[in-house]
Design an enzyme around this catalytic site. Structure first.
Site, mmCIF file in Angstrom:
data_model
loop_
_atom_site.group_PDB
_atom_site.id
_atom_site.type_symbol
_atom_site.label_atom_id
_atom_site.label_comp_id
_atom_site.label_asym_id
_atom_site.label_seq_id
_atom_site.Cartn_x
_atom_site.Cartn_y
_atom_site.Cartn_z
ATOM 1 N N LYS A 9 4.097 -17.374 -11.816
ATOM 2 C CA LYS A 9 3.557 -17.468 -10.455
ATOM 3 C C LYS A 9 2.055 -17.771 -10.480
ATOM 4 O O LYS A 9 1.584 -18.677 -9.811
ATOM 5 C CB LYS A 9 3.769 -16.154 -9.685
ATOM 6 C CG LYS A 9 5.215 -15.753 -9.502
ATOM 7 C CD LYS A 9 5.340 -14.517 -8.621
ATOM 8 C CE LYS A 9 4.765 -13.247 -9.224
ATOM 9 N NZ LYS A 9 5.463 -12.757 -10.428
ATOM 10 N N ARG A 82 6.674 -8.019 -2.052
ATOM 11 C CA ARG A 82 7.533 -7.623 -3.165
ATOM 12 C C ARG A 82 8.586 -6.610 -2.739
ATOM 13 O O ARG A 82 9.340 -6.126 -3.586
ATOM 14 C CB ARG A 82 6.679 -6.995 -4.265
ATOM 15 C CG ARG A 82 6.326 -7.964 -5.386
ATOM 16 C CD ARG A 82 5.251 -7.305 -6.224
ATOM 17 N NE ARG A 82 5.311 -7.664 -7.600
ATOM 18 C CZ ARG A 82 4.330 -8.302 -8.245
ATOM 19 N NH1 ARG A 82 3.260 -8.703 -7.606
ATOM 20 N NH2 ARG A 82 4.439 -8.539 -9.526
ATOM 21 N N ARG A 121 1.641 -12.319 -24.073
ATOM 22 C CA ARG A 121 0.658 -12.888 -23.139
ATOM 23 C C ARG A 121 -0.753 -12.367 -23.373
ATOM 24 O O ARG A 121 -0.959 -11.174 -23.540
ATOM 25 C CB ARG A 121 1.112 -12.561 -21.711
ATOM 26 C CG ARG A 121 0.198 -13.118 -20.654
ATOM 27 C CD ARG A 121 0.874 -13.148 -19.324
ATOM 28 N NE ARG A 121 1.010 -11.835 -18.709
ATOM 29 C CZ ARG A 121 1.395 -11.656 -17.457
ATOM 30 N NH1 ARG A 121 1.701 -12.696 -16.707
ATOM 31 N NH2 ARG A 121 1.499 -10.443 -16.955
ATOM 32 N N ARG A 157 -2.813 -7.245 -20.894
ATOM 33 C CA ARG A 157 -2.705 -6.296 -19.781
ATOM 34 C C ARG A 157 -2.003 -5.024 -20.240
ATOM 35 O O ARG A 157 -1.068 -5.078 -21.030
ATOM 36 C CB ARG A 157 -1.903 -6.938 -18.638
ATOM 37 C CG ARG A 157 -2.739 -7.831 -17.782
ATOM 38 C CD ARG A 157 -1.949 -8.627 -16.792
ATOM 39 N NE ARG A 157 -0.922 -7.895 -16.062
ATOM 40 C CZ ARG A 157 -0.252 -8.404 -15.029
ATOM 41 N NH1 ARG A 157 -0.513 -9.634 -14.616
ATOM 42 N NH2 ARG A 157 0.664 -7.714 -14.417
ATOM 43 N N ARG A 168 9.011 -3.032 -15.024
ATOM 44 C CA ARG A 168 8.684 -4.095 -14.060
ATOM 45 C C ARG A 168 9.902 -4.974 -13.782
ATOM 46 O O ARG A 168 10.151 -5.355 -12.634
ATOM 47 C CB ARG A 168 7.524 -4.948 -14.599
ATOM 48 C CG ARG A 168 6.202 -4.206 -14.547
ATOM 49 C CD ARG A 168 5.185 -4.825 -15.471
ATOM 50 N NE ARG A 168 4.694 -6.102 -15.003
ATOM 51 C CZ ARG A 168 4.082 -6.994 -15.786
ATOM 52 N NH1 ARG A 168 3.920 -6.753 -17.065
ATOM 53 N NH2 ARG A 168 3.641 -8.124 -15.283
HETATM 54 P P1 AMP Z 1 1.172 -8.987 -11.008
HETATM 55 O O1 AMP Z 1 -0.182 -9.369 -11.510
HETATM 56 O O2 AMP Z 1 1.598 -9.804 -9.833
HETATM 57 O O3 AMP Z 1 2.201 -8.951 -12.102
HETATM 58 O O4 AMP Z 1 1.045 -7.479 -10.459
HETATM 59 C C1 AMP Z 1 0.656 -6.443 -11.333
HETATM 60 C C2 AMP Z 1 1.014 -5.097 -10.750
HETATM 61 O O5 AMP Z 1 0.309 -4.917 -9.510
HETATM 62 C C3 AMP Z 1 2.472 -4.911 -10.389
HETATM 63 O O6 AMP Z 1 3.264 -4.537 -11.500
HETATM 64 C C4 AMP Z 1 2.368 -3.788 -9.356
HETATM 65 O O7 AMP Z 1 2.107 -2.542 -9.979
HETATM 66 C C5 AMP Z 1 1.115 -4.208 -8.602
HETATM 67 N N1 AMP Z 1 1.439 -5.110 -7.468
HETATM 68 C C6 AMP Z 1 1.101 -6.412 -7.333
HETATM 69 N N2 AMP Z 1 1.551 -6.918 -6.177
HETATM 70 C C7 AMP Z 1 2.207 -5.897 -5.567
HETATM 71 C C8 AMP Z 1 2.916 -5.776 -4.348
HETATM 72 N N3 AMP Z 1 3.056 -6.814 -3.504
HETATM 73 N N4 AMP Z 1 3.459 -4.569 -4.049
HETATM 74 C C9 AMP Z 1 3.330 -3.512 -4.864
HETATM 75 N N5 AMP Z 1 2.681 -3.551 -6.036
HETATM 76 C C10 AMP Z 1 2.121 -4.732 -6.385
#
Ligand code: AMP
Length: 213
Positions: A9, A82, A121, A157, A168
């Site tokens: 994404k 999400r 990653r 990360r 996740r």
């Molecule tokens: P990402 O960078 O998109 O993989 O997001 C990293 C982490 O941020 C996720 O595993 C969640 O813990 C949190 N996160 C990101 N977007 C959301 C969302 N829309 N709702 C809830 N938690 C989120």
């Protein structure tokens, strides 16, 4: 921009942002900035993020509401919504802004491929670029968009550890995947094969968006 963790994404959103002049609003990036800045929101979000769990809806919805209120006309949401409550809240926010949702681009990638991608990653702290130990290794010739030639500041990360990756992916299946049905019913869902070369995935997205309703 929709899809499981590791679907690409962020990488594809960067390209769309560059080529279409969109404002990129990535909830994961915004939350990591809040954590790094040591804000109260960041402190609350951190424990969920590190375990690979979703941050509570009220926190994320409030955060994105603040960003949308000052966003320009054309923006790209990455990693939001999400959950179904987030999707419903987004409808309300977009209604208030009179900014209709044009397309939900969902990147489809099998789970074994996602695990492989997330496990290897590495990201640049300065410019956000993403590398992979096997498929896209960082070399001294790679430019950092912030620090200059060969100067990416790479890190892994916390939530790319195996236990967090498993959580996740499971959370995606239970909480996030149902959002696909919500958008499919509305006729705005565009499903894209997210496997293969980055350029090929991007070409598929652009072709699909060109013909999207
Ligand atoms: P990402 O960078 O998109 O993989 O997001 C990293 C982490 O941020 C996720 O595993 C969640 O813990 C949190 N996160 C990101 N977007 C959301 C969302 N829309 N709702 C809830 N938690 C989120």
């Amino acid at each position: 921009m929709f899809g499981p963790p590791g679907a690409g994404k962020g990488t594809q959103a960067e390209r769309l942002k560059r080529d279409l002049g969109l404002t990129h609003l990535a909830t994961g990036d915004i939350l990591r900035q809040e954590v790094a800045a040591g804000t109260a929101l960041g402190a609350e979000a951190k424990r969920f993020m590190n375990e690979g769990k979703l941050v509570p809806d009220a926190v994320v919805i409030g955060m994105i509401r603040g960003r949308l209120e000052c966003a320009p006309d054309d923006f790209l949401l990455d990693g939001f919504p999400r959950t179904l409550p987030q999707a419903e809240a987004l409808d309300v926010m977009l209604g208030e802004l009179d900014a209709p949702l044009q397309a939900v681009v969902s990147l489809v990638v099998p789970n074994d491929e996602l695990e492989r991608r997330l496990g290897g990653r590495w990201l640049c702290r300065a410019c956000g670029r993403s590398y992979h130990e096997v498929s896209n290794p960082h070399t001294p010739r790679d430019d950092c968009e912030a620090n200059g030639p060969g100067a990416c500041d790479l890190y892994q990360r916390d939530d790319d550890r195996p236990e967090a990756i498993a959580t996740r992916l499971a959370t995606y299946a239970t909480d996030t995947a149902p959002v696909l049905g919500y958008y499919a019913e509305r006729g705005v869902l565009v499903q894209i094969d997210g496997t293969g070369a980055l350029d090929d995935v991007y070409a598929r997205i652009r072709a699909a968006l060109a013909t999207a309703p």
